[in-house]
Motif scaffolding. Structure first.
Motif, PDB file in Angstrom:
ATOM      1  N   THR A  87       0.870  -1.171   0.000  1.00  0.00           N
ATOM      2  CA  THR A  87       0.000   0.000   0.000  1.00  0.00           C
ATOM      3  C   THR A  87       0.904   1.217   0.000  1.00  0.00           C
ATOM      4  O   THR A  87       1.784   1.351   0.862  1.00  0.00           O
ATOM      5  CB  THR A  87      -0.902   0.036   1.253  1.00  0.00           C
ATOM      6  OG1 THR A  87      -1.681  -1.158   1.292  1.00  0.00           O
ATOM      7  CG2 THR A  87      -1.821   1.243   1.233  1.00  0.00           C
ATOM      8  N   ALA A  88       0.722   2.114  -0.974  1.00  0.00           N
ATOM      9  CA  ALA A  88       1.545   3.316  -1.080  1.00  0.00           C
ATOM     10  C   ALA A  88       0.627   4.534  -1.181  1.00  0.00           C
ATOM     11  O   ALA A  88      -0.286   4.559  -1.997  1.00  0.00           O
ATOM     12  CB  ALA A  88       2.459   3.232  -2.297  1.00  0.00           C
ATOM     13  N   ARG A  89       0.892   5.540  -0.332  1.00  0.00           N
ATOM     14  CA  ARG A  89       0.063   6.744  -0.260  1.00  0.00           C
ATOM     15  C   ARG A  89       0.934   7.989  -0.181  1.00  0.00           C
ATOM     16  O   ARG A  89       2.131   7.911   0.065  1.00  0.00           O
ATOM     17  CB  ARG A  89      -0.811   6.712   1.005  1.00  0.00           C
ATOM     18  CG  ARG A  89      -1.717   5.554   1.121  1.00  0.00           C
ATOM     19  CD  ARG A  89      -2.551   5.708   2.406  1.00  0.00           C
ATOM     20  NE  ARG A  89      -3.454   4.587   2.523  1.00  0.00           N
ATOM     21  CZ  ARG A  89      -3.514   3.776   3.557  1.00  0.00           C
ATOM     22  NH1 ARG A  89      -2.736   3.966   4.578  1.00  0.00           N
ATOM     23  NH2 ARG A  89      -4.357   2.778   3.578  1.00  0.00           N
ATOM     24  N   ASN A  90       0.288   9.133  -0.304  1.00  0.00           N
ATOM     25  CA  ASN A  90       0.884  10.440   0.020  1.00  0.00           C
ATOM     26  C   ASN A  90       2.245  10.692  -0.628  1.00  0.00           C
ATOM     27  O   ASN A  90       3.223  10.951   0.072  1.00  0.00           O
ATOM     28  CB  ASN A  90       1.044  10.619   1.532  1.00  0.00           C
ATOM     29  CG  ASN A  90      -0.216  10.371   2.296  1.00  0.00           C
ATOM     30  OD1 ASN A  90      -0.322   9.328   2.908  1.00  0.00           O
ATOM     31  ND2 ASN A  90      -1.168  11.268   2.260  1.00  0.00           N
ATOM     32  N   ASN A  91       2.331  10.622  -1.920  1.00  0.00           N
ATOM     33  CA  ASN A  91       3.558  10.967  -2.638  1.00  0.00           C
ATOM     34  C   ASN A  91       4.716  10.002  -2.351  1.00  0.00           C
ATOM     35  O   ASN A  91       5.875  10.354  -2.497  1.00  0.00           O
ATOM     36  CB  ASN A  91       3.975  12.412  -2.322  1.00  0.00           C
ATOM     37  CG  ASN A  91       4.835  12.994  -3.407  1.00  0.00           C
ATOM     38  OD1 ASN A  91       4.614  12.748  -4.582  1.00  0.00           O
ATOM     39  ND2 ASN A  91       5.821  13.770  -3.027  1.00  0.00           N
ATOM     40  N   SER A  92       4.424   8.796  -1.927  1.00  0.00           N
ATOM     41  CA  SER A  92       5.483   7.804  -1.726  1.00  0.00           C
ATOM     42  C   SER A  92       5.878   7.192  -3.071  1.00  0.00           C
ATOM     43  O   SER A  92       5.133   7.272  -4.044  1.00  0.00           O
ATOM     44  CB  SER A  92       5.045   6.725  -0.734  1.00  0.00           C
ATOM     45  OG  SER A  92       3.876   6.106  -1.168  1.00  0.00           O
ATOM     46  N   TYR A  93       7.061   6.587  -3.120  1.00  0.00           N
ATOM     47  CA  TYR A  93       7.616   6.079  -4.372  1.00  0.00           C
ATOM     48  C   TYR A  93       8.192   4.690  -4.125  1.00  0.00           C
ATOM     49  O   TYR A  93       9.025   4.512  -3.239  1.00  0.00           O
ATOM     50  CB  TYR A  93       8.724   7.019  -4.860  1.00  0.00           C
ATOM     51  CG  TYR A  93       9.029   6.897  -6.325  1.00  0.00           C
ATOM     52  CD1 TYR A  93       8.501   7.793  -7.240  1.00  0.00           C
ATOM     53  CD2 TYR A  93       9.852   5.884  -6.803  1.00  0.00           C
ATOM     54  CE1 TYR A  93       8.788   7.697  -8.595  1.00  0.00           C
ATOM     55  CE2 TYR A  93      10.144   5.770  -8.154  1.00  0.00           C
ATOM     56  CZ  TYR A  93       9.610   6.683  -9.043  1.00  0.00           C
ATOM     57  OH  TYR A  93       9.881   6.580 -10.374  1.00  0.00           O
ATOM     58  N   VAL A  94       7.751   3.700  -4.903  1.00  0.00           N
ATOM     59  CA  VAL A  94       8.227   2.329  -4.781  1.00  0.00           C
ATOM     60  C   VAL A  94       8.907   1.920  -6.079  1.00  0.00           C
ATOM     61  O   VAL A  94       8.294   1.996  -7.152  1.00  0.00           O
ATOM     62  CB  VAL A  94       7.079   1.347  -4.476  1.00  0.00           C
ATOM     63  CG1 VAL A  94       7.606  -0.080  -4.387  1.00  0.00           C
ATOM     64  CG2 VAL A  94       6.352   1.740  -3.206  1.00  0.00           C
ATOM     65  N   ILE A  95      10.158   1.494  -5.996  1.00  0.00           N
ATOM     66  CA  ILE A  95      10.889   0.961  -7.145  1.00  0.00           C
ATOM     67  C   ILE A  95      10.908  -0.557  -6.977  1.00  0.00           C
ATOM     68  O   ILE A  95      11.466  -1.076  -6.006  1.00  0.00           O
ATOM     69  CB  ILE A  95      12.314   1.521  -7.223  1.00  0.00           C
ATOM     70  CG1 ILE A  95      12.265   3.044  -7.397  1.00  0.00           C
ATOM     71  CG2 ILE A  95      13.082   0.867  -8.370  1.00  0.00           C
ATOM     72  CD1 ILE A  95      13.615   3.715  -7.308  1.00  0.00           C
ATOM     73  N   TYR A  96      10.280  -1.266  -7.907  1.00  0.00           N
ATOM     74  CA  TYR A  96      10.113  -2.721  -7.811  1.00  0.00           C
ATOM     75  C   TYR A  96      11.162  -3.395  -8.684  1.00  0.00           C
ATOM     76  O   TYR A  96      10.935  -3.668  -9.851  1.00  0.00           O
ATOM     77  CB  TYR A  96       8.696  -3.097  -8.242  1.00  0.00           C
ATOM     78  CG  TYR A  96       8.221  -4.408  -7.680  1.00  0.00           C
ATOM     79  CD1 TYR A  96       7.638  -4.468  -6.424  1.00  0.00           C
ATOM     80  CD2 TYR A  96       8.357  -5.596  -8.390  1.00  0.00           C
ATOM     81  CE1 TYR A  96       7.188  -5.675  -5.897  1.00  0.00           C
ATOM     82  CE2 TYR A  96       7.920  -6.796  -7.878  1.00  0.00           C
ATOM     83  CZ  TYR A  96       7.335  -6.834  -6.635  1.00  0.00           C
ATOM     84  OH  TYR A  96       6.900  -8.016  -6.111  1.00  0.00           O
ATOM     85  N   ASN A  97      12.338  -3.657  -8.106  1.00  0.00           N
ATOM     86  CA  ASN A  97      13.455  -4.282  -8.812  1.00  0.00           C
ATOM     87  C   ASN A  97      13.600  -5.737  -8.411  1.00  0.00           C
ATOM     88  O   ASN A  97      14.710  -6.224  -8.230  1.00  0.00           O
ATOM     89  CB  ASN A  97      14.762  -3.555  -8.512  1.00  0.00           C
ATOM     90  CG  ASN A  97      14.864  -2.222  -9.192  1.00  0.00           C
ATOM     91  OD1 ASN A  97      14.092  -1.906 -10.076  1.00  0.00           O
ATOM     92  ND2 ASN A  97      15.817  -1.416  -8.764  1.00  0.00           N
ATOM     93  N   THR A  98      12.507  -6.445  -8.230  1.00  0.00           N
ATOM     94  CA  THR A  98      12.554  -7.849  -7.859  1.00  0.00           C
ATOM     95  C   THR A  98      11.740  -8.658  -8.855  1.00  0.00           C
ATOM     96  O   THR A  98      10.767  -8.147  -9.420  1.00  0.00           O
ATOM     97  CB  THR A  98      12.026  -8.078  -6.427  1.00  0.00           C
ATOM     98  OG1 THR A  98      12.046  -9.482  -6.148  1.00  0.00           O
ATOM     99  CG2 THR A  98      10.629  -7.547  -6.227  1.00  0.00           C
TER     100      THR A  98
END
Length: 186
Positions: A133-144
């Protein structure tokens, strides 16, 4: 164990092996690292009930070196902390990342991870992610290459970036996207 809370600049290198005893970590405002690529506070411990709360401007590594192992049943990271979780880290419970924290996870996430604020998360390697769950201008880099499971939810300007790593990705359920949330996959 409480580390980094006192007066002064703090230590540039603390290494603790919690062994098999239950560790409850509160790490707050560690010193700056002695070496630029090695965190100031390095910890490992294998008890299934270990917990960690990392606050302020902290530099932390968990099972940082190859061959080390650590288990965390819960992990909360806030402030402008920089946290590195090595491939030997087992994450069995909820993870919450918030504020301006930057986190690098190099292992599987067997429960939920929630990001809010301006948090930034990079997931590397081959480990799966049970729930995101990602909210409020968060950033997830999915390198898997590990599967992204659960009901992934993006909202309030959050970004999920599959574009940094050219390997094939598996997403087991539809991603729910609200507001200005983005998915990058070119």
């Amino acid at each position: 164990l409480i580390a980094g809370r006192g007066e002064g600049n703090g230590s540039g290198r603390i290494k603790i092996d919690g062994g098999s005893v239950i560790s409850t970590l509160l790490i707050e405002n560690t010193g700056s690292p002695v070496e630029s690529l090695v965190p100031a506070f390095i910890w490992k411990g294998t008890n299934a009930y270990n917990t960690a709360t990392i606050k302020g401007d902290s530099s932390v590594g968990v099972a940082y070196y190859l061959g080390e192992t650590a288990t965390l049943s819960t992990l909360t990271i806030e402030g402008s902390s920089k946290v590195y979780l090595g491939p030997g880290c087992t994450l069995s419970g909820a993870i919450v990342i918030q504020d301006d924290a930057e986190v690098w996870i190099n292992s599987a996430i067997s429960s939920s991870v929630t990001l809010k604020g301006n948090a930034r998360l990079t997931i590397n390697g081959t480990g799966t992610v049970a729930q995101l769950t990602a909210r409020n201008n968060s950033y997830v880099i999915y390198n898997t290459t590990g599967a992204l499971g659960g009901a992934t939810v993006l909202s309030e300007d959050a970004t999920l970036d599959f574009d940094q790593d050219g390997r094939a990705k598996t997403v087991t359920n539809p991603i729910e996207r609200y507001g200005n949330a983005r998915i990058l996959d070119f």
